[in-house]
Design an enzyme around this catalytic site. Structure first.
Site, short mmCIF file in Angstrom:
data_model
loop_
_atom_site.label_atom_id
_atom_site.label_comp_id
_atom_site.label_asym_id
_atom_site.label_seq_id
_atom_site.Cartn_x
_atom_site.Cartn_y
_atom_site.Cartn_z
N ASP A 170 -4.07 -6.31 -3.12
CA ASP A 170 -3.50 -7.07 -2.17
C ASP A 170 -4.52 -7.87 -1.30
OD1 ASP A 170 -4.43 -4.73 -0.90
OD2 ASP A 170 -2.85 -4.19 0.27
N GLY A 177 2.91 -7.46 2.32
CA GLY A 177 1.38 -7.30 2.51
C GLY A 177 0.87 -7.84 3.63
N SER A 178 1.47 -7.57 4.79
CA SER A 178 1.12 -7.94 6.25
C SER A 178 -0.36 -7.51 6.50
CB SER A 178 2.11 -7.85 7.49
OG SER A 178 2.47 -6.37 7.04
N SER A 179 -0.51 -6.34 6.15
CA SER A 179 -2.02 -5.84 6.78
C SER A 179 -3.06 -6.37 5.78
CB SER A 179 -2.26 -4.30 6.02
OG SER A 179 -0.89 -3.53 6.59
N ALA A 227 -2.96 -9.43 4.61
CA ALA A 227 -2.91 -10.98 5.02
C ALA A 227 -3.67 -10.88 6.53
CB ALA A 227 -1.55 -11.44 5.07
N GLY A 231 6.63 -5.38 3.85
CA GLY A 231 6.86 -5.33 2.31
C GLY A 231 6.15 -6.10 1.38
#
Ligand code: MEV
Length: 299
Positions: free
Chosen positions: A143, A98-100, A102, A96
């Site tokens: 993002d 922005g792991s993708s 990052a 939730g």
């Protein structure tokens, strides 16, 4: 060993509208994802508690797979060969925030260094945006911009021309987890259906959102927290009118009211995080404690 890291993100103003070429304001958060790259005798991917050879069949490694492919394409474009192999390991960022984006940005940075590609921030942004677009479909790229540049940014992607401006960071901003997953791809589709069905109304909504973003940019620069909070409330009302909120989220928003200048959904809606701009440090502490007692995650 090469180490790079990128921050997670939250949307402050202009979600959904930004997908249609309009501006938004977003911020990085004080949680980061780390990537480590070291030389190895084969290409290994380690992430999300799984290790696999490249190309990995694990669904969890799809962003890393494509990132490595894009790095090889960059090497080829510059007439270079992948003359050494590596192991890449990534830590996790909670869902939730922005792991993708990052993972893509910090892997591009680390691998660019590993192969002496010297990719600039602009190149990392453009390759990263392509990767996320190929996997997730329609998206604005904000993002990726936050993961590359950090801080608080004004962002616009109008017909592939990008405007990225650094703004002042906000104080006393609390991120509160709704306890639910927000399916960005599905919600982008849902808004697109509304756009096709009621084009004039949705265009009008985006025009108002533009005005909100414009005013918010000025208020952030003037550190006028009362105005920022008011604009957050108006932006939330608009997102609610698009059916992006629900009863639980409204209850959560109402709970923040007496501590805050404003609160709103952050991101695609109906889940992930809401954000609340607290009146001061004391109010932030009090609200955070109340939420903690109820077992509601916040930072
Ligand atoms: C999701 O975090 C924000 C959206 O505007 C999608 C995007 O900008 O890519 C809904």
């Amino acid at each position: 060993m090469i180490h790079s890291s990128s921050p997670g993100k939250l949307m402050l103003f202009g979600e959904h509208s930004v997908v249609y070429g309009n501006p938004c304001i977003a911020t990085s958060v004080n949680k980061r994802l780390d990537v480590y790259v070291e030389e190895n005798n084969e290409i290994l991917i380690e992430g999300m508690n799984k290790i696999s050879k490249f190309p990995s069949n694990e669904n969890e490694h799809k962003f890393l797979n494509l990132t490595i492919e894009k790095i090889f394409e960059e090497l080829e474009k510059k007439g270079k060969k992948p003359n050494k192999k590596f192991k890449i390991r990534t830590t996790q960022l909670e869902k939730g925030i922005g792991s993708s984006s990052a993972v893509v940005v910090s892997s591009l940075k680390a691998l660019s260094h590993f192969y002496n590609l010297n990719l600039s921030n602009e190149e990392i942004f453009e390759i990263g945006f392509k990767i996320v677009n190929e996997i997730q479909g329609k998206a604005s790229g904000y993002d990726i911009a936050v993961a590359v540049y950090g801080g608080t940014i004004f962002y616009q992607n109008f017909e592939n021309k990008y405007r990225i401006e650094k703004l002042k960071n906000l104080k006393n901003l609390l991120a509160i987890y709704t306890g639910k997953y927000s399916d960005t791809t599905e919600l982008i589709k849902e808004i697109h259906e509304k756009f096709l069905k009621y084009p004039e109304i949705i265009k009008g909504i985006f025009e108002i959102t533009n005005e909100i973003v414009k005013n918010a940019k000025e208020a952030i620069e003037n550190e006028d927290y009362e105005v920022i909070g008011n604009l957050m409330n108006i932006n939330h009302g608009i997102l609610n009118s698009l059916n992006l909120s629900d009863e639980e989220i409204e209850n959560l928003i109402n709970e923040t009211k007496k501590f805050c200048y404003g609160a709103k959904i952050s991101g695609a809606g109906r889940g992930d995080y809401i954000i609340a701009l607290c009146k001061d440090k004391e109010n932030l502490k009090n609200l955070s404690e109340i939420l903690n007692k109820k077992g509601i995650k916040n930072f």
